[in-house]
Design an enzyme around this catalytic site. Structure first.
Site, PDB file in Angstrom:
ATOM      1  CG  HIS A   1      -1.679   1.114   1.551  1.00 12.01           C
ATOM      2  ND1 HIS A   1      -2.651   1.585   0.438  1.00 12.01           N
ATOM      3  CD2 HIS A   1      -1.672   2.133   2.406  1.00 12.01           C
ATOM      4  CE1 HIS A   1      -2.960   2.612   1.053  1.00 12.01           C
ATOM      5  NE2 HIS A   1      -2.592   3.131   2.013  1.00 12.01           N
TER       6      HIS A   1
ATOM      7  CB  CYS B   1      -3.301   3.244  -2.717  1.00 12.84           C
ATOM      8  SG  CYS B   1      -2.348   1.707  -2.872  1.00 12.84           S
TER       9      CYS B   1
END
Length: 329
Positions: free
Chosen positions: A97, A211
């Site tokens: 992430h 993301c």
């Protein structure tokens, strides 16, 4: 003359050019452009998050205003998905992430900014089944979240926390305005990147919207504003690829409301049924076998993008998770 003849020539010229442009525009553009909305739609109460979205951020998405003369440090942040719960487990598979950190030299306050799913990754990747709705039901919104503080341990222990540049407070405020506009119009998360094959000259059919894409859009915005961003180490990002021949557009939710597309609607719903949530171990094994049969033996994947369904004629290697180097923009 001769103004009349000139006028006729001008009209004919515009008409011919219009035909040419229409013909060009009539062809499918690859990758399919991500479709933005005029404003973020309300969330259906059916969609529920296992973990609350942005619990410590401003509930209205407001971003603090910096003084123009402030010097703001910019940090590249990366950690395994769900690191807070599973540690480095996802890191072993390079499922990471990405986020951006900011630090004010004037106040000493740090901030973390990230873009992620409102209702977790699974809900953004596959739909729900609802008895009261004919079409598959999607909970696939994502959004930006900015909150005070940078959790050094969270980012450093199994990932990355490195300074990549400095910007002025004025730049930060301009970036904040852009983030709020971007956040209001780019609202749907997309997990997959779809390509024709795994080669260097492959055609990209669809780009992901996740993301890492948000991080790169923000970097590009800062660079366009005159910021200087450099990373002393290679920058790697997680990409989840599907490989297929040229996709076939099937249509929107009307597929599930027309008798002429009843068989197609049934096949799409059967495909997504294999990926439903809350399955027992036995059901999960059965579903994996069904998904294998559909994707590998029948070479079919039903893909949802811009509120439309597409049929992907799958090709070897079908699916890959790649942790690939993508330089700063």
């Amino acid at each position: 003359m001769n103004y009349f003849v000139y006028f006729i020539h001008l009209v004919l010229h515009c008409w011919i050019v219009g035909l040419v442009v229409s013909s060009v525009n009539g062809k499918q553009v690859w990758p399919v452009p991500y479709e933005r909305v005029d404003s973020r739609p309300d969330v259906d109460p059916f969609c529920q998050a296992l973990y609350p979205f942005c619990p410590t951020g401003d509930p209205d998405g407001r971003i603090p205003v910096m003084t123009d003369s402030d010097v703001i440090s910019v940090f590249r942040l990366q950690t395994p998905v769900w690191e807070f719960k599973y540690g480095d487990v996802m890191g072993k598979f390079h499922i990471m992430h990405d986020a951006i950190g900011f630090g004010s030299s004037k106040t000493g306050t740090n901030f973390t900014m990230e873009w992620y799913e409102l209702f977790q990754l699974g809900n953004c990747t596959f739909p729900h089944e609802r008895a009261d709705v004919s079409a598959p039901f999607w909970c696939n919104q994502g959004a930006a979240c900015l909150y005070e503080g940078i959790d050094d341990i969270h980012w450093k222990q199994n990932g990355t926390l490195e300074k990549i540049g400095e910007i002025s407070g004025e730049m930060f405020n301009e970036m904040a305005r852009w983030v709020q506009e971007d956040n209001e119009t780019g609202v749907y998360y997309e997990t997959w990147t779809v390509k024709s094959d795994s080669g260097l000259n492959a055609t990209t059919w669809f780009e992901s919207y996740d993301c890492s894409q948000f991080v790169h859009r923000t970097y590009k915005k800062l660079l366009d504003m005159g910021a200087e961003l450099t990373s002393p180490t290679p920058t790697y990002y997680t990409k989840i690829y599907l490989y297929s021949g040229e996709p076939v557009r099937l249509g929107n939710d009307s597929i599930f409301q027309q008798s002429s597309t009843k068989d197609l609607a049934t096949d799409i719903k059967k495909f997504y049924h294999s990926f439903r949530s809350h399955q027992s171990v036995v059901e999960m094994i059965e579903s994996l076998l069904e998904a294998f049969e559909k994707m590998v033996l029948e070479k079919t994947f039903y893909f949802y993008y811009n509120s439309e369904y597409w049929k992907l004629p799958m090709k070897y290697p079908y699916i890959k998770i790649i942790y690939e180097e993508i330089p700063l923009p």
